[in-house]
Design a protein around this motif. Sequence first.
Motif, PDB file in Angstrom:
ATOM      1  N   THR A  74     115.282 -57.395  99.093  1.00 61.82           N
ATOM      2  CA  THR A  74     114.278 -57.320 100.147  1.00 61.82           C
ATOM      3  C   THR A  74     113.532 -55.991  99.999  1.00 61.82           C
ATOM      4  OG1 THR A  74     115.806 -56.255 101.713  1.00 61.82           O
ATOM      5  CG2 THR A  74     115.667 -58.678 101.745  1.00 61.82           C
ATOM      6  N   SER A  75     112.315 -55.981 100.486  1.00 60.56           N
ATOM      7  CA  SER A  75     111.507 -54.760 100.460  1.00 60.56           C
ATOM      8  C   SER A  75     110.686 -54.694 101.733  1.00 60.56           C
ATOM      9  CB  SER A  75     110.582 -54.740  99.241  1.00 60.56           C
ATOM     10  OG  SER A  75     109.808 -53.551  99.214  1.00 60.56           O
ATOM     11  N   ALA A  76     110.662 -53.528 102.340  1.00 62.03           N
ATOM     12  CA  ALA A  76     109.781 -53.301 103.486  1.00 62.03           C
ATOM     13  C   ALA A  76     108.422 -52.830 102.971  1.00 62.03           C
ATOM     14  CB  ALA A  76     110.414 -52.281 104.428  1.00 62.03           C
ATOM     15  N   GLY A  77     107.647 -52.198 103.825  1.00 64.91           N
ATOM     16  CA  GLY A  77     106.364 -51.678 103.390  1.00 64.91           C
ATOM     17  C   GLY A  77     106.532 -50.497 102.452  1.00 64.91           C
ATOM     18  N   PRO A  78     105.451 -49.937 101.942  1.00 72.19           N
ATOM     19  CA  PRO A  78     105.546 -48.810 101.018  1.00 72.19           C
ATOM     20  C   PRO A  78     106.266 -47.612 101.631  1.00 72.19           C
ATOM     21  CG  PRO A  78     103.334 -49.742 100.974  1.00 72.19           C
ATOM     22  CD  PRO A  78     104.055 -50.381 102.127  1.00 72.19           C
ATOM     23  N   LEU A  79     107.017 -46.925 100.800  1.00 70.53           N
ATOM     24  CA  LEU A  79     107.664 -45.674 101.188  1.00 70.53           C
ATOM     25  C   LEU A  79     106.700 -44.503 101.019  1.00 70.53           C
ATOM     26  CD1 LEU A  79     110.331 -44.092 101.876  1.00 70.53           C
ATOM     27  CD2 LEU A  79     110.682 -43.931  99.396  1.00 70.53           C
ATOM     28  N   ILE A  80     106.015 -44.462  99.876  1.00 67.28           N
ATOM     29  CA  ILE A  80     105.068 -43.390  99.563  1.00 67.28           C
ATOM     30  C   ILE A  80     103.765 -44.022  99.098  1.00 67.28           C
ATOM     31  CG2 ILE A  80     104.653 -41.310  98.194  1.00 67.28           C
ATOM     32  CD1 ILE A  80     107.708 -41.169  97.727  1.00 67.28           C
ATOM     33  N   SER A  81     102.658 -43.557  99.629  1.00 68.93           N
ATOM     34  CA  SER A  81     101.342 -44.098  99.289  1.00 68.93           C
ATOM     35  C   SER A  81     100.438 -42.999  98.752  1.00 68.93           C
ATOM     36  CB  SER A  81     100.692 -44.738 100.525  1.00 68.93           C
ATOM     37  OG  SER A  81     101.425 -45.864 100.954  1.00 68.93           O
ATOM     38  N   PRO A  82      99.421 -43.367  97.961  1.00 70.06           N
ATOM     39  CA  PRO A  82      98.508 -42.349  97.433  1.00 70.06           C
ATOM     40  C   PRO A  82      97.756 -41.652  98.558  1.00 70.06           C
ATOM     41  CG  PRO A  82      98.223 -44.462  96.306  1.00 70.06           C
ATOM     42  CD  PRO A  82      99.081 -44.728  97.497  1.00 70.06           C
ATOM     43  N   ASP A 123     113.363 -45.106 104.719  1.00 71.92           N
ATOM     44  CA  ASP A 123     112.703 -46.061 105.600  1.00 71.92           C
ATOM     45  C   ASP A 123     111.206 -46.085 105.304  1.00 71.92           C
ATOM     46  OD1 ASP A 123     115.133 -46.486 106.840  1.00 71.92           O
ATOM     47  OD2 ASP A 123     114.771 -44.977 108.392  1.00 71.92           O
ATOM     48  N   ALA A 124     110.630 -47.273 105.326  1.00 68.18           N
ATOM     49  CA  ALA A 124     109.210 -47.427 105.028  1.00 68.18           C
ATOM     50  C   ALA A 124     108.364 -46.576 105.958  1.00 68.18           C
ATOM     51  CB  ALA A 124     108.806 -48.894 105.146  1.00 68.18           C
ATOM     52  N   GLN A 125     107.483 -45.767 105.391  1.00 71.79           N
ATOM     53  CA  GLN A 125     106.644 -44.906 106.210  1.00 71.79           C
ATOM     54  C   GLN A 125     105.267 -44.657 105.595  1.00 71.79           C
ATOM     55  OE1 GLN A 125     108.404 -40.713 105.854  1.00 71.79           O
ATOM     56  NE2 GLN A 125     110.078 -41.990 105.114  1.00 71.79           N
ATOM     57  N   ALA A 126     105.092 -45.110 104.344  1.00 79.14           N
ATOM     58  CA  ALA A 126     103.809 -44.934 103.661  1.00 79.14           C
ATOM     59  C   ALA A 126     103.335 -43.482 103.726  1.00 79.14           C
ATOM     60  CB  ALA A 126     102.749 -45.882 104.234  1.00 79.14           C
ATOM     61  N   THR A 127     104.267 -42.572 103.554  1.00 79.94           N
ATOM     62  CA  THR A 127     103.906 -41.165 103.634  1.00 79.94           C
ATOM     63  C   THR A 127     103.003 -40.749 102.477  1.00 79.94           C
ATOM     64  OG1 THR A 127     104.755 -38.902 103.757  1.00 79.94           O
ATOM     65  CG2 THR A 127     105.979 -40.434 102.378  1.00 79.94           C
ATOM     66  N   THR A 128     102.105 -39.845 102.748  1.00 80.17           N
ATOM     67  CA  THR A 128     101.264 -39.242 101.710  1.00 80.17           C
ATOM     68  C   THR A 128     101.532 -37.738 101.628  1.00 80.17           C
ATOM     69  OG1 THR A 128      99.445 -38.893 103.281  1.00 80.17           O
ATOM     70  CG2 THR A 128      99.450 -40.969 102.058  1.00 80.17           C
ATOM     71  N   ASN A 129     102.637 -37.327 102.209  1.00 76.61           N
ATOM     72  CA  ASN A 129     102.927 -35.906 102.358  1.00 76.61           C
ATOM     73  C   ASN A 129     103.677 -35.338 101.146  1.00 76.61           C
ATOM     74  OD1 ASN A 129     102.901 -33.430 103.730  1.00 76.61           O
ATOM     75  ND2 ASN A 129     104.935 -33.808 104.611  1.00 76.61           N
ATOM     76  N   PRO A 363      96.049 -49.270  92.226  1.00 77.23           N
ATOM     77  CA  PRO A 363      96.497 -48.580  93.454  1.00 77.23           C
ATOM     78  C   PRO A 363      97.998 -48.748  93.707  1.00 77.23           C
ATOM     79  CG  PRO A 363      95.418 -50.636  94.031  1.00 77.23           C
ATOM     80  CD  PRO A 363      95.262 -50.487  92.523  1.00 77.23           C
ATOM     81  N   TYR A 364      98.803 -48.162  92.839  1.00 75.20           N
ATOM     82  CA  TYR A 364     100.250 -48.258  92.993  1.00 75.20           C
ATOM     83  C   TYR A 364     100.753 -47.431  94.178  1.00 75.20           C
ATOM     84  CZ  TYR A 364     101.105 -50.691  88.553  1.00 75.20           C
ATOM     85  OH  TYR A 364     101.153 -51.626  87.540  1.00 75.20           O
ATOM     86  N   HIS A 365     101.749 -48.005  94.864  1.00 82.25           N
ATOM     87  CA  HIS A 365     102.519 -47.314  95.893  1.00 82.25           C
ATOM     88  C   HIS A 365     103.988 -47.350  95.440  1.00 82.25           C
ATOM     89  CE1 HIS A 365      99.336 -47.829  99.191  1.00 82.25           C
ATOM     90  NE2 HIS A 365      98.899 -48.598  98.197  1.00 82.25           N
ATOM     91  N   ILE A 366     104.811 -46.541  96.054  1.00 80.05           N
ATOM     92  CA  ILE A 366     106.246 -46.570  95.784  1.00 80.05           C
ATOM     93  C   ILE A 366     106.948 -47.235  96.940  1.00 80.05           C
ATOM     94  CG2 ILE A 366     108.320 -45.157  95.511  1.00 80.05           C
ATOM     95  CD1 ILE A 366     106.588 -43.108  94.038  1.00 80.05           C
ATOM     96  N   GLY A 367     107.787 -48.225  96.606  1.00 75.30           N
ATOM     97  CA  GLY A 367     108.564 -48.945  97.618  1.00 75.30           C
ATOM     98  C   GLY A 367     110.044 -48.894  97.310  1.00 75.30           C
ATOM     99  N   VAL A 368     110.837 -49.551  98.149  1.00 76.91           N
ATOM    100  CA  VAL A 368     112.292 -49.565  98.006  1.00 76.91           C
ATOM    101  C   VAL A 368     112.789 -51.013  98.021  1.00 76.91           C
ATOM    102  CG1 VAL A 368     114.502 -48.752  98.915  1.00 76.91           C
ATOM    103  CG2 VAL A 368     112.421 -47.390  99.258  1.00 76.91           C
ATOM    104  N   LEU A 369     113.575 -51.365  97.005  1.00 78.85           N
ATOM    105  CA  LEU A 369     114.290 -52.623  97.017  1.00 78.85           C
ATOM    106  C   LEU A 369     115.696 -52.403  97.533  1.00 78.85           C
ATOM    107  CD1 LEU A 369     113.526 -54.286  93.541  1.00 78.85           C
ATOM    108  CD2 LEU A 369     112.395 -54.719  95.733  1.00 78.85           C
ATOM    109  N   LYS A 370     116.181 -53.339  98.353  1.00 75.48           N
ATOM    110  CA  LYS A 370     117.564 -53.320  98.788  1.00 75.48           C
ATOM    111  C   LYS A 370     118.163 -54.675  98.483  1.00 75.48           C
ATOM    112  CE  LYS A 370     116.819 -49.914 102.433  1.00 75.48           C
ATOM    113  NZ  LYS A 370     117.010 -49.553 103.870  1.00 75.48           N
ATOM    114  N   GLN A 371     119.326 -54.672  97.856  1.00 75.90           N
ATOM    115  CA  GLN A 371     119.968 -55.932  97.496  1.00 75.90           C
ATOM    116  C   GLN A 371     120.373 -56.684  98.764  1.00 75.90           C
ATOM    117  OE1 GLN A 371     123.653 -55.688  95.361  1.00 75.90           O
ATOM    118  NE2 GLN A 371     123.355 -57.669  94.371  1.00 75.90           N
ATOM    119  N   LYS A 372     120.123 -57.978  98.766  1.00 71.53           N
ATOM    120  CA  LYS A 372     120.518 -58.801  99.910  1.00 71.53           C
ATOM    121  C   LYS A 372     122.045 -58.940  99.965  1.00 71.53           C
ATOM    122  CE  LYS A 372     116.407 -61.776 100.262  1.00 71.53           C
ATOM    123  NZ  LYS A 372     115.933 -63.149 100.181  1.00 71.53           N
TER     124      LYS A 372
END
Length: 372
Positions: A74-82, A123-129, A363-372
Amino acid sequence: MLARTKNKRSQRTPTKHNALRAILPLTFAAGALTLTACGSQTSSTHTAHSAQANAAQTDPLACGSNTAAPLSWTSAGPLISPKEGDFAVKDPTVVYYNNQYHIFATINDGNWKSMQITLDNLDAQATTNYQPFSPGNTGSSAVAPQVFYFTPQKTWYMFTQWPASYTTNQNIEDANGWIPRVTLPEGSKGAYKGNSLDFWVICNDADCYMYYFKDDGKMYYMSTPVDNFPNFDPDTFKVADIEDSGPTNIVFEAGNIYKIKNSDYYLLQVEGWGETESRRLYRSWISTSLDGPWIAHHTDESAPFAGPENTTFNGPAWSHQISHGEMIRDGYDEKMVLDPCNMQMLYQGVDLNGFNGNYGERPYHIGVLKQK
């Protein structure tokens, strides 16, 4: 770099692979060849060898009392975004150290550069920091990095590309502690000739191995004794023996190798694709030696190690790829241990629908996969 090749199998006779398969557990052999849990059969020669075993044992990636390791994520929204001004953030490497995730990655703002960020959780946060990263503050970057702690020297290492090189630090929490990049010697036999990239280091008790790719359907490697690290002899490079490799889309780039916790097995993951390059995925192979041979594990496009076919999103499906990434390790040292009961993976993802730019502008973002 992005040439498209149809997903076909090598026709060579896999003598070494069959010999290793004969001593591997039934569910592992079946998982690779008949994909018991996920479903697709390959050659009759391979099937005959998997049928030699009569008692089901455990897939090296199975957890607890399970006998097979069906892989789904499973994957939530992006963790890190441009951030504004950057096209992409991609190629992450990560260690969990002192209760924080230390992440280094590639960015593209028209040029290939690198960044760093420290997070308390995934946790998904789409941070750009994130902050720019230049080893030794020299203006150079660390593109497609791999970071780890080399215990014998009590030193942090980061390997990177263009050219093949490394940097070190005594304290990963000191952003200014990285020394200027040290370029690896080229040797006389063309070890790094061409577009050598995505370097990966793993060590056992005796030796350290360095693997890399050239986007030509092969994985290259060399080794050196632990007490000689990081002095690899480039004239000793070899081509890894990977079952069913050959086509560029099977063994492409961004390969990682881990020691599976509480087992004698190593896991190889390599990025590639099936019929469509826009839907990148990770295949996997298994071996009992860092020299190989590497036996097919989850290699079909319909049932890969990780890809669009076995990933569901908690929310909008923001990526149609599971591209260049890295597992969250059970530790942070040179052994690269992976806990099959707690598998998570940072990856770069993208939706290319309607996109017409070049690769660097994706436009790549970084996300997280977690095994079900």
